[in-house]
Design an enzyme around this catalytic site. Structure first.
Site, short mmCIF file in Angstrom:
data_model
loop_
_atom_site.label_atom_id
_atom_site.label_comp_id
_atom_site.label_asym_id
_atom_site.label_seq_id
_atom_site.Cartn_x
_atom_site.Cartn_y
_atom_site.Cartn_z
N GLU A 1 -28.58 28.12 -29.50
CA GLU A 1 -27.33 28.08 -30.24
C GLU A 1 -26.25 28.87 -29.53
O GLU A 1 -26.51 30.03 -29.15
CB GLU A 1 -27.55 28.61 -31.66
CG GLU A 1 -28.45 27.68 -32.47
CD GLU A 1 -28.65 28.11 -33.93
OE1 GLU A 1 -28.12 29.17 -34.32
OE2 GLU A 1 -29.33 27.40 -34.65
N HIS B 1 -24.86 25.96 -37.65
CA HIS B 1 -25.66 26.97 -38.37
C HIS B 1 -24.85 27.55 -39.54
O HIS B 1 -24.56 28.75 -39.60
CB HIS B 1 -26.09 28.08 -37.40
CG HIS B 1 -27.29 28.85 -37.91
ND1 HIS B 1 -28.25 29.37 -37.08
CD2 HIS B 1 -27.68 29.20 -39.16
CE1 HIS B 1 -29.17 29.99 -37.78
NE2 HIS B 1 -28.84 29.90 -39.07
N ARG C 1 -34.94 26.18 -38.62
CA ARG C 1 -34.69 26.67 -37.27
C ARG C 1 -34.87 25.52 -36.28
O ARG C 1 -35.80 24.71 -36.43
CB ARG C 1 -35.68 27.79 -36.89
CG ARG C 1 -35.38 29.15 -37.48
CD ARG C 1 -34.05 29.72 -36.95
NE ARG C 1 -33.71 30.99 -37.55
CZ ARG C 1 -32.95 31.14 -38.64
NH1 ARG C 1 -32.45 30.09 -39.26
NH2 ARG C 1 -32.67 32.34 -39.10
N1 LIG Z 1 -29.59 27.50 -41.79
C1 LIG Z 1 -29.42 28.67 -42.34
O1 LIG Z 1 -28.33 29.24 -42.30
C2 LIG Z 1 -30.55 29.31 -43.03
C3 LIG Z 1 -31.82 29.10 -42.58
N2 LIG Z 1 -32.87 29.69 -43.20
C4 LIG Z 1 -34.20 29.40 -42.67
O2 LIG Z 1 -34.99 28.89 -43.70
C5 LIG Z 1 -36.27 29.46 -43.63
C6 LIG Z 1 -36.85 29.53 -45.03
O3 LIG Z 1 -36.16 30.48 -45.80
P1 LIG Z 1 -36.76 30.95 -47.20
O4 LIG Z 1 -37.11 29.78 -48.01
O5 LIG Z 1 -35.82 31.93 -47.74
O6 LIG Z 1 -38.09 31.67 -46.71
P2 LIG Z 1 -39.44 31.80 -47.50
O7 LIG Z 1 -40.22 32.81 -46.78
O8 LIG Z 1 -39.16 32.02 -48.94
O9 LIG Z 1 -40.13 30.37 -47.35
C7 LIG Z 1 -40.73 29.92 -46.18
C8 LIG Z 1 -41.94 29.10 -46.58
O10 LIG Z 1 -42.45 28.46 -45.44
C9 LIG Z 1 -43.86 28.41 -45.60
N3 LIG Z 1 -44.56 28.15 -44.35
C10 LIG Z 1 -44.97 29.05 -43.42
N4 LIG Z 1 -45.62 28.39 -42.45
C11 LIG Z 1 -45.60 27.07 -42.77
C12 LIG Z 1 -46.11 25.90 -42.16
N5 LIG Z 1 -46.79 25.97 -41.01
N6 LIG Z 1 -45.92 24.73 -42.77
C13 LIG Z 1 -45.24 24.65 -43.93
N7 LIG Z 1 -44.75 25.74 -44.57
C14 LIG Z 1 -44.92 26.92 -43.98
C15 LIG Z 1 -44.20 29.75 -46.21
O11 LIG Z 1 -45.45 29.72 -46.85
C16 LIG Z 1 -43.06 29.94 -47.18
O12 LIG Z 1 -43.40 29.47 -48.47
C17 LIG Z 1 -36.04 30.85 -43.02
O13 LIG Z 1 -37.17 31.28 -42.31
C18 LIG Z 1 -34.89 30.63 -42.12
O14 LIG Z 1 -35.38 30.36 -40.85
C19 LIG Z 1 -32.71 30.49 -44.30
C20 LIG Z 1 -31.46 30.73 -44.79
C21 LIG Z 1 -30.26 30.18 -44.18
O1 LIG Z 2 -30.71 33.70 -43.12
C1 LIG Z 2 -31.04 32.95 -42.21
O2 LIG Z 2 -32.20 32.79 -41.85
C2 LIG Z 2 -30.03 32.20 -41.52
O3 LIG Z 2 -30.36 31.38 -40.71
C3 LIG Z 2 -28.62 32.54 -41.72
O4 LIG Z 2 -28.12 32.87 -40.46
P1 LIG Z 2 -26.72 33.60 -40.30
O5 LIG Z 2 -26.84 34.93 -40.97
O6 LIG Z 2 -25.71 32.75 -40.96
O7 LIG Z 2 -26.53 33.74 -38.83
#
Ligand SMILES: NC(=O)C1=CN([C@@H]2O[C@H](COP(=O)(O)OP(=O)(O)OC[C@H]3O[C@@H](n4cnc5c(N)ncnc54)[C@H](O)[C@@H]3O)[C@@H](O)[C@H]2O)C=CC1
Ligand SMILES: O=C(O)C(=O)COP(=O)(O)O
Length: 599
Positions: free
Chosen positions: A316, A335, A287
């Protein structure tokens, strides 16, 4: 995907339980069943939120583009309104006509959305992982469930992270633009190699882990920082978990994969950039808000950060004039992390299933703002859930004036080990039983703790571990309300609290103790409690008053201290007696006090 459905015996499920577990009810929903659904996926954690037999189709507002397979699933069950690019005002207007809302990252689901819904909105589905665009506190306060789709876009996000990492290291985006502009700058776009370099994965969750695996395949040395990740999971794929400072100080590349929370907001800032190795390269597919973007521009200008590859931004879309976006050492994508054909179909199905399930009253495996309880545990707890709510309802009706409840103690007696009994659903239902009779608030699993806190009601729980066979989850539940007066003095225990206790007998909840008196009356219909001097003929006298009015007595029991001493008579009645009959019962000379309690 293998899915099996276990429908609990509907008639045996007290309709009050159904309604008590439903999300705010609208005239469209009638309560008829509680389904426990077991997904074939790895995790099997669920919550029950609503029970609904539908008289009319609910309406689902899809506010951002969703894969076709998900839309098809939704359409089988609901009226689907696909309205993209709504302004906040338009969303606020539309939402009062919707039972569910599905969004991606582009829609802000603010407090105003919940307030504007007038209580109709039951579920918000986030078709993706990050729920930082949803005001979770407001959702919880409004008893609205929030579900997300946490698994289907993991690989897509990880692949995009790796794509950005490689593209950044080899200047792909800048070189591409220059060739298209008619240039051939082979010396300008010399890159850096990945092999042998140290990559710090910040946030070792689902995406971070997949990035780490792939980076190891590229020959990188991978370390990770995540305060909540288990070291053995990291070790299993050859990754060392290190402190935040160690990670940023040793990395050649940093890839961000933590959620945006108050703790992670602007984690990379002037101070932390100052601790990094000069020439570090940063990838962000998490993010935008986890980086202080102005500080990043300064770090890029000073050379601390050699390059950055960004998929996400604080705002965004970012302004086209953004210094960060325009920086020559920065590459950007709009994104796109989750935007693959495969991920979008997966996410759409995942969120459609979750939203439809929640609207049907099934168990939400991906609830973000409610306790999740395994289906089998919930099935076992079913009669205790009814018992819990009724004990709460009884206890609060015994309080003089019905209010002023501040301190409630719940004691669970069970032969199960403490970690083998999940009491969150029971606590929520006791809270519901206590709060609903004294307020206009609808309490469910989502908002129970909040509702208690709001009213200053402190609920403490205690476990008594009994000897014996732990087959049944619970032996008894006791609810005590301290520091209040009772309109039925006999309900006050020897330690000064209002006390009621119940058990489940043959699957039916029973009231088994009031104050210091043992009674036994099934918790169905309503209850009359009378204190009297124990003597023959009392049951007959009360029974005949009720009989004259055709009020059916379902149960009677007398708990006494000793023969011919004080006793409490508990009478279960199917119908509500008239005021006159209750008055006549009160006028029986041997009856010292009595109270009528609705269950
Ligand atoms: N760019 C995009 O389109 C996408 C972005 N994302 C972002 O990626 C993030 C992670 O997704 P997932 O891996 O599926 O979530 P997840 O919940 O599996 O992993 C997040 C990890 O971050 C850790 N965490 C929490 N606070 C922290 C800190 N202060 N320092 C270091 N680690 C910390 C948690 O313990 C957890 O292991 C989501 O929250 C979302 O914001 C996810 C999917 C797509
Ligand atoms: O799953 C997430 O956290 C994402 O950031 C994906 O975002 P989107 O559904 O592509 O707008």
């Amino acid at each position: 995907m293998a899915t099996s459905t276990t429908s609990l015996n509907v008639p045996s499920l007290n309709p009050k339980l159904s309604s008590s577990l439903s999300i705010s009810s609208t005239p469209q929903f009638s309560v008829s069943s509680l389904n426990l659904r077991t997904h074939g996926r790895g995790t099997r954690r669920f919550i029950v939120l609503a029970t609904a037999g539908l008289d009319a189709k609910p309406t689902v507002l899809v506010a951002e583009k969703l894969g076709a397979a998900g839309l098809d699933l939704l359409k089988e069950f609901a009226n689907v309104d696909c309205s993209y690019n709504l302004s906040p005002e338009e969303l606020n207007t539309k939402i009062s006509l919707c039972d569910a809302l599905i969004v991606r990252s582009g829609t802000k689901v603010s407090r105003e959305v919940f307030e504007s819904s007038g209580g109709r909105l039951k579920v918000v589905g986030r078709a993706g992982v990050g729920i930082d665009n949803v005001d979770l506190a407001a959702a919880t306060e409004h008893g609205c469930l929030v579900v997300n789709a946490p698994t289907a876009n993991t690989v897509a996000a990880a692949e995009h992270g790796i794509a950005l990492l490689a593209a950044m290291a080899r200047n792909v985006a800048q070189a591409d633009a220059s060739v298209k502009a008619g240039k051939w700058l082979r010396n300008k776009y010399v890159g850096v190699s990945l092999v042998g370099k140290t990559l710090a994965v910040m946030g070792f969750g689902k995406v971070g882990t997949e990035v780490a695996r792939r980076a190891k395949g590229l020959g990188m040395h991978v370390i990770a920082h995540d305060p909540y990740a288990p070291a053995d999971r990291a070790r299993a794929i050859g990754v060392e978990l290190v402190t935040f400072d160690e990670a940023i100080a040793t990395a050649d590349f940093i890839s961000l994969h933590m959620p945006l929370t108050p703790t992670t907001s602007k984690m990379l800032n002037d101070e932390t950039f100052g601790k990094m190795k000069k020439g570090v390269r940063i990838v962000n597919v998490a993010r935008g808000g986890v980086i202080d973007e102005e500080a990043l521009v300064r770090a890029l200008d000073s050379g601390i950060v050699a390059q950055a590859a960004l998929d996400v931004f604080t705002k965004e879309p970012p302004s086209p004039e953004s210094k960060l976006v325009q920086h020559e050492n920065v590459i950007v994508t709009p994104h796109l992390g989750a935007s693959t054909v495969e991920a979008q179909e997966g996410v759409a199905i995942e969120i459609a299933e979750a939203v439809v399930g929640a609207l049907k009253g099934e168990l939400a495996a991906t609830a973000v703002n409610a306790p999740m309880v395994p289906a089998e545990v919930l099935s076992e707890l079913k009669p205790y859930v009814i018992l819990a709510e009724k004990l709460g309802r009884l206890a609060v009706q015994l309080v003089t004036g019905g209010s002023g409840v501040k301190s409630v103690k719940v004691t669970y007696a069970s032969a199960r080990a403490p970690d083998d009994l999940d009491t969150r659903v029971l606590r929520a239902m006791i809270t519901k039983g206590i709060i609903e009779p004294i307020s206009s608030v609808f309490v469910n699993l989502v908002n129970a703790d909040f509702a208690a806190k709001q009213r200053g009601v402190r609920i403490t729980e205690e476990r008594i571990v009994l000897d014996g066979s732990p087959e049944a989850p619970l032996e008894s539940i006791q609810v005590q309300i301290a520091n209040v007066e009772s309109k039925f003095a006999s309900a006050i225990s020897d330690t000064g609290e209002i006390r009621v206790e119940g058990r489940v007998k043959d699957g039916v909840p029973h009231l088994t103790r009031v104050g210091s008196f043992e009674v036994d009356v099934s918790l169905e219909g309503s209850i009359i409690l009378c204190r009297q001097v124990d003597q023959p003929g009392m049951i007959g006298k009360v029974g005949s008053i009720l009989g004259q009015e055709n009020v059916n007595v379902s149960f009677m029991s007398v708990g006494r201290i000793a023969p011919r001493k004080q006793a409490v008579m508990a009478i279960g009645v199917d119908d509500q007696p008239s005021k006159q009959s209750l008055q006549r019962i009160g006028e029986i000379p041997a009856i010292e006090e009595f109270v009528f309690l609705k269950l």
